[in-house]
Enzyme design. Structure first.
Site, PDB file in Angstrom:
ATOM      1  N   LYS A   1      -1.019   2.482  -6.854  1.00 29.50           N
ATOM      2  CA  LYS A   1      -1.043   1.515  -7.553  1.00 29.50           C
ATOM      3  C   LYS A   1      -2.525   0.739  -7.815  1.00 29.50           C
ATOM      4  O   LYS A   1      -3.275   0.558  -6.971  1.00 29.50           O
ATOM      5  CB  LYS A   1      -0.226   0.308  -7.051  1.00 29.50           C
ATOM      6  CG  LYS A   1       1.333   0.797  -6.856  1.00 29.50           C
ATOM      7  CD  LYS A   1       2.195  -0.306  -6.628  1.00 29.50           C
ATOM      8  CE  LYS A   1       2.254  -0.712  -5.299  1.00 29.50           C
ATOM      9  NZ  LYS A   1       2.911  -1.673  -4.857  1.00 29.50           N
TER      10      LYS A   1
ATOM     11  N   GLY B   1      -4.361  -1.130   4.075  1.00 30.92           N
ATOM     12  CA  GLY B   1      -4.620  -2.637   3.667  1.00 30.92           C
ATOM     13  C   GLY B   1      -5.730  -3.278   4.175  1.00 30.92           C
ATOM     14  O   GLY B   1      -6.577  -3.990   3.476  1.00 30.92           O
TER      15      GLY B   1
ATOM     16  N   ARG C   1      -3.676   7.203  16.144  1.00 31.25           N
ATOM     17  CA  ARG C   1      -3.773   5.893  16.339  1.00 31.25           C
ATOM     18  C   ARG C   1      -4.142   5.452  17.764  1.00 31.25           C
ATOM     19  O   ARG C   1      -4.772   4.475  18.277  1.00 31.25           O
ATOM     20  CB  ARG C   1      -2.740   5.016  15.801  1.00 31.25           C
ATOM     21  CG  ARG C   1      -2.977   4.871  14.451  1.00 31.25           C
ATOM     22  CD  ARG C   1      -1.877   4.032  13.674  1.00 31.25           C
ATOM     23  NE  ARG C   1      -2.209   3.939  12.136  1.00 31.25           N
ATOM     24  CZ  ARG C   1      -1.302   3.403  11.079  1.00 31.25           C
ATOM     25  NH1 ARG C   1      -0.115   3.302  11.796  1.00 31.25           N
ATOM     26  NH2 ARG C   1      -1.721   3.375   9.993  1.00 31.25           N
TER      27      ARG C   1
HETATM   28  P1  ADP Z   1      -3.198   5.209   0.762  1.00 37.71           P
HETATM   29  O1  ADP Z   1      -1.809   5.335   1.639  1.00 37.71           O
HETATM   30  O2  ADP Z   1      -4.083   5.962   1.026  1.00 37.71           O
HETATM   31  O3  ADP Z   1      -3.821   3.936   0.816  1.00 37.71           O
HETATM   32  P2  ADP Z   1      -1.604   4.932  -1.804  1.00 37.71           P
HETATM   33  O4  ADP Z   1      -0.533   4.358  -0.939  1.00 37.71           O
HETATM   34  O5  ADP Z   1      -2.229   3.999  -2.489  1.00 37.71           O
HETATM   35  O6  ADP Z   1      -2.593   5.479  -0.720  1.00 37.71           O
HETATM   36  O7  ADP Z   1      -1.387   6.274  -2.781  1.00 37.71           O
HETATM   37  C1  ADP Z   1      -0.732   7.332  -2.006  1.00 37.71           C
HETATM   38  C2  ADP Z   1       0.378   7.566  -3.044  1.00 37.71           C
HETATM   39  O8  ADP Z   1       0.239   7.732  -4.391  1.00 37.71           O
HETATM   40  C3  ADP Z   1       0.760   9.289  -2.656  1.00 37.71           C
HETATM   41  O9  ADP Z   1       2.251   9.157  -1.991  1.00 37.71           O
HETATM   42  C4  ADP Z   1       0.688   9.951  -3.526  1.00 37.71           C
HETATM   43  O10 ADP Z   1       1.907  10.953  -4.096  1.00 37.71           O
HETATM   44  C5  ADP Z   1       0.860   8.933  -5.010  1.00 37.71           C
HETATM   45  N1  ADP Z   1       0.160   9.497  -6.092  1.00 37.71           N
HETATM   46  C6  ADP Z   1      -0.866   9.893  -6.360  1.00 37.71           C
HETATM   47  N2  ADP Z   1      -1.016  10.185  -7.570  1.00 37.71           N
HETATM   48  C7  ADP Z   1      -0.045  10.067  -8.378  1.00 37.71           C
HETATM   49  C8  ADP Z   1       0.189  10.410  -9.504  1.00 37.71           C
HETATM   50  N3  ADP Z   1      -0.311  10.739 -10.644  1.00 37.71           N
HETATM   51  N4  ADP Z   1       1.650   9.947  -9.874  1.00 37.71           N
HETATM   52  C9  ADP Z   1       2.561   9.352  -9.027  1.00 37.71           C
HETATM   53  N5  ADP Z   1       2.118   9.008  -7.765  1.00 37.71           N
HETATM   54  C10 ADP Z   1       0.991   9.531  -7.270  1.00 37.71           C
END
Ligand code: ADP
Ligand code: MG
Length: 397
Positions: free
Chosen positions: A202, A377, A40
């Protein structure tokens, strides 16, 4: 609406307040805090260089972590200033006050072409509350405001939005420009064939993005925990997989409305426990009780890879599985490879999200992606088509 950029402003002799996103991970391995990942900071260099090379005085502000509106020495930006100094090979002053007479005097005494970093804006309660008093105090430090913190642009805080009400000239920085250009391209005029890959924790974070993209994207490949909310909504057994039960109706409605463009995994890497050393196996179709899906399976990887390899536009947010644990990282790593290969073959690719970018770094393919967004976000909010307060607040061009 078009906004001013650095090209519209003469910064010479001006005090330029620059909101950067220096919310970087710190490490304490050496006994004193240091920057663990400077992506960053590097992303902000074009803006900083522009101001210094054109004889402006750069006054940098950022948040770091969640100090809760009060000083916290563990979240000081001091070591980030040192790190910046080594990157730009210039002296970077640091002020332990974010606003006030003392810092204003220091800035007044600075020569043109010099740079100062101010302490963590979130040490002040007025930052997140977007209090006019704090926004005004920030504005009093400068003649011009530049927002280059794309990653924080979806928040209406004093340093990202409020401050702009008290300064006449407010422009986007280079990183902000670059982010908006890449994200506008994939949102508003993507070259078909188009594929969006959405995963992560989520569904609730990504509903708006799915809704917007399903109008223009031919393929929306779903992975990660959010696939289990969709699968459950469609009547599948998902065992102990992570599900948002209050989003089942929404997931079903989205799936129906997408009319075939939403694709869900048909095999999974499952385990009995959420644990790096848990025994794992691949299952097709439903997941039995006692097991949870933690990664997409090899058949799904193959199907997704084919779609990705055919695409001319690719947007990716959200890992395909629990990539932090090696046993459940394969799906995410394979998808990263497919996106990199498709990009080599001429596709335009955008990857964003804090965890997604960490996964990409782990895969080693970062350099091969067309645009790696610094926003999580903020990227989702932009793709949804919603307004970002940090951009909206800037001066119209
Ligand atoms: P980003 O930060 O790229 O926007 P998110 O925060 O939405 O992504 O999601 C990332 C998290 O989702 C990771 O910590 C990962 O471990 C978790 N994750 C992915 N697949 C699963 C799963 N099948 N069950 C539980 N957690 C999961
Ligand atoms: Mg995340």
């Amino acid at each position: 609406m078009k906004k001013l950029t650095l090209d519209d402003i003469d910064v010479r002799g001006k005090r330029v307040l620059v909101r950067v996103d220096f919310n970087v991970p710190l490490s304490n391995d050496t006994g004193s805090p240091s920057v663990a990942d400077d992506t960053r900071i590097r992303a902000a260099l074009p803006t900083i260089r522009h101001i210094l090379d054109n004889g402006g005085r750069a006054i940098l502000i950022s948040h770091l972590g969640r100090p809760g509106g009060q000083p916290n020495p563990d979240l000081s930006l001091a070591c980030v200033g040192d790190h910046l100094g080594t990157l730009i090979e210039e002296r970077v002053r640091f002020s332990s006050n974010t606003v006030g007479d003392t810092v204003r005097e220091v800035i007044d005494g600075m020569g043109d072409g010099s740079v100062i970093l101010l302490e963590n804006t979130r040490f002040e309660a007025g930052e997140k509350a977007n209090e006019p008093e704090f926004a005004k105090a920030l504005a009093e430090l400068a003649d011009v405001y530049v927002n280059d913190a794309f990653g924080a642009a979806h928040r209406a805080h004093a340093s990202t939005a409020g401050v702009a009400e008290h300064i006449d000239l407010c422009a986007m920085g280079r990183l902000m420009e670059k982010e908006i250009e890449a994200l506008t391209r994939v949102r508003d005029h993507p070259d078909p064939p188009t594929v969006a890959i959405l995963g992560g924790a989520k569904v609730s974070d990504k509903i708006g993005t799915v809704r917007r993209l399903m109008d223009s994207y031919q393929n929306i490949l779903i992975g990660g925990a959010m696939s289990y909310t969709f699968l459950k909504a469609l009547g599948h057994d998902v065992g102990e997989s992570r599900v948002e039960d209050d989003r089942l109706d929404t997931a079903e409605e989205l799936f129906e409305a997408a009319d075939g463009s939403i694709v869900l995994p048909n095999d999974h890497v499952v385990a009995a426990e959420f644990d790096a050393s848990a025994e794992s196996k691949v299952v097709h179709g439903d997941i039995e009780n006692g097991f949870m899906g933690l990664d997409i399976g090899p058949d799904t990887v193959e199907t997704y890879r084919e779609t990705i390899m055919n695409a001319d536009t690719i947007v990716w947010n959200g890992p395909m599985g629990v990539f932090e644990m090696d046993a459940f990282a394969e799906g995410t790593m394979e998808i990263a490879e497919a996106v990199a290969e498709a990009t080599d073959n001429g596709a335009f690719s955008v990857v964003g999200g804090g965890d997604s970018v960490s996964a990409l770094v782990k895969s080693g393919y970062t350099e091969r992606i067309s645009h790696v967004s610094t926003g999580g976000g903020a990227m989702l909010t932009f793709l949804e088509g919603a307004e970002l307060p940090g951009i909206d607040a800037l001066t119209d061009a």
